[in-house]
Design a protein around this motif. Structure first.
Motif, PDB file in Angstrom:
ATOM      1  N   GLU A   1      -7.260  -0.132 -10.549  1.00 41.70           N
ATOM      2  CA  GLU A   1      -7.043  -1.325  -9.736  1.00 41.70           C
ATOM      3  C   GLU A   1      -5.876  -2.127 -10.297  1.00 41.70           C
TER       4      GLU A   1
ATOM      5  N   LYS B   1       0.834  -1.210   0.000  1.00 45.30           N
ATOM      6  CA  LYS B   1       0.000   0.000   0.000  1.00 45.30           C
ATOM      7  C   LYS B   1       0.867   1.259   0.000  1.00 45.30           C
TER       8      LYS B   1
ATOM      9  N   THR C   1      -6.168  -6.235  -6.280  1.00 48.82           N
ATOM     10  CA  THR C   1      -7.059  -7.395  -6.137  1.00 48.82           C
ATOM     11  C   THR C   1      -6.508  -8.392  -5.122  1.00 48.82           C
ATOM     12  N   LYS C   2      -7.414  -9.208  -4.557  1.00 48.10           N
ATOM     13  CA  LYS C   2      -7.016 -10.234  -3.589  1.00 48.10           C
ATOM     14  C   LYS C   2      -6.058 -11.235  -4.228  1.00 48.10           C
TER      15      LYS C   2
ATOM     16  N   THR D   1      -6.734   2.895  -6.689  1.00 42.10           N
ATOM     17  CA  THR D   1      -7.592   2.810  -5.497  1.00 42.10           C
ATOM     18  C   THR D   1      -7.512   1.475  -4.787  1.00 42.10           C
ATOM     19  N   SER D   2      -7.092   0.405  -5.498  1.00 45.90           N
ATOM     20  CA  SER D   2      -7.094  -0.915  -4.861  1.00 45.90           C
ATOM     21  C   SER D   2      -6.181  -1.884  -5.597  1.00 45.90           C
TER      22      SER D   2
END
Length: 453
Positions: A378, A326, A344-345, A341-342
């Protein structure tokens, strides 16, 4: 933003005259009728410069000055005094006033004094900002780790930062040994003095002594002028000897002498030079083993091994990987003007399962690449480097196994060979993966009879 001035006087007419004299300036003007009112205003407002009368009933100018001095950062104060109270004005200067001006007030002179005080304040704010940026980058707050081992390292580093003790930091390449060294320096009383990093493995043996200790003009061919070495340049600060285990035996003796006596001589010099420095060393080797093998002086090892840190490799602190990811995503998105913004898992799972032979440095480079090539907001597993994908061919992240019963030399030889293959013959990359210097890798290739390829 306009600089904010506060005029303080117990006579309302005087306040009006002062405010009127600065009405065409770019300053924001506040006024206080008396010292008590001034202190209340200072509690509620960020003021840059205070211009106050010295003699006032109840709360006088010295008490206003005392309050200004207690603020962080202190507020610049210009004292207005009658001719007969010059001695009091001098006392105010000793107590921290920026300057004083005598009555009757010459507005032109006062404007000059105020501008000087404002410039002082601007430099003061800039200095605070720069130090906060240094702390963000190099302070303990800039170091990332929530695992127990890392928290213990941070706590120990805070405790010893203010001491003068020599520090030895052990850990594989890419674990952040240099960041810990900088954090210790910037949280020490030496933080306003130089931090001098030297990568010992990167300097040829023929240049190492000259770089560390400097040389006199004519000391050797090409020495056309006197040169100060890193130890001299680090006076009152910290010298960071990275990869200290690579220092040749001849230099180990001289380093030991500097640590013991705090003095040295330039190459070709005859006069000892004394220095006040803190020494922090780092190594990706086990120096105790190097001592046993006769490659590192025992007396130097004990001199360096006063306070020791061992930074664990990233594969042993996987719980820190999401936090590191992050941090790096935010950093590189900001640098490259992107909005991420993110992640993925699936991508995070692959990042946390990989064993990161290059440690944090390799992870950081990986995230930078992912952000640079990101098309949307993402990050997905498809953006990961090829060798992080499950089922990829023999790459730097694959496991290595050897049958029990083989000698250590045979296992080591095979492991180095496999690493060189994974690095496509790139010795620098292979050395980084193995956690050793390129010079050490070259020595092992020769000792173990590994084909150059």
């Amino acid at each position: 933003m306009a600089m904010r001035l506060l005029f303080v006087d117990d006579q309302e007419e005087n306040l009006k005259s002062l405010a009127l004299g600065f009405r065409r300036s770019d300053y924001e003007i506040l006024t206080a009728l008396g010292g008590s009112a001034a202190i209340e205003i200072l509690k509620e407002n960020n003021v840059d410069v205070v211009v106050t009368d010295l003699k006032m009933p109840e709360v006088d100018g010295m008490q206003v000055l005392s309050h200004c001095a207690s603020l962080t950062p202190p507020v610049a104060v210009i004292m207005i005094t009658a001719f007969g109270t010059i001695e009091s004005a001098v006392e105010a200067l000793k107590a921290g006033a920026f300057d004083y001006i005598t009555k009757p007030v010459n507005l032109t002179e006062l404007r000059v004094q105020v501008e000087k005080a404002c410039e002082h304040r601007r430099l003061q704010k800039e200095n605070i900002y720069l130090h906060s940026e240094i702390n963000k980058r190099y302070g303990f707050e800039g170091m990332i780790g929530q695992t127990g081992d890392m928290q213990q390292i941070f706590e120990k580093a805070r405790l010893i930062a203010k001491s003068k003790a020599t520090v030895l930091i052990e850990g594989e390449s890419g674990t952040g040994k240099d960041l810990l060294a900088r954090a210790i320096h910037y949280n020490s009383p030496r933080s306003r003095h130089p931090f001098m990093p030297i990568h010992c493995a990167a300097l040829p043996e023929t240049l190492l002594e000259s770089e560390l200790f400097g040389h006199e003009k004519g000391a050797f061919t090409g020495a056309i002028a006197r040169k100060e070495g890193f130890f001299e340049l680090a006076h009152n600060g910290t010298i960071f000897l990275d990869e200290v285990g690579e220092i040749p035996a001849s230099m180990q003796v001289k380093l030991l002498r500097v640590l013991e006596t705090k003095e040295f001589m330039r190459v070709g010099g005859v006069k000892p030079i004394q220095v006040d420095i803190r020494v922090i060393c780092a190594t990706n080797k086990n120096l105790a083993e190097e001592v046993e093998e006769g490659r590192f002086r025992e007396d130097l090892f004990y001199r360096l091994n006063v306070i020791t840190f061992h930074i664990p490799p990233l594969r042993n602190r996987r719980a820190d990987i999401p936090l590191l990811v992050k941090t790096f995503v935010d950093e590189f998105a900001r640098e490259n003007g992107k909005t991420i913004t993110s992640i993925t898992k699936r991508a995070m799972a692959q990042l946390t399962s990989y064993h990161w032979p290059g440690n944090i440095r390799e992870l950081r480079n990986c995230i930078e690449s992912m952000v640079v090539f990101a098309q949307g907001e993402e990050l997905d597993a498809d953006a990961l480097p090829e060798h992080l994908h499950p089922g990829a061919g023999r790459e730097m992240g694959d496991f290595f196994s050897a049958p029990i019963g083989q000698t250590l030399d045979v296992v080591e030889k095979k492991y180095i060979q496999e690493t060189l293959i994974g690095a496509e013959g790139n010795r620098t990359k292979a050395a980084e993966t193995l956690g050793i210097s390129r010079r050490t890798l070259q020595r092992k290739i020769k000792e173990l009879g590994i084909e150059s390829g």
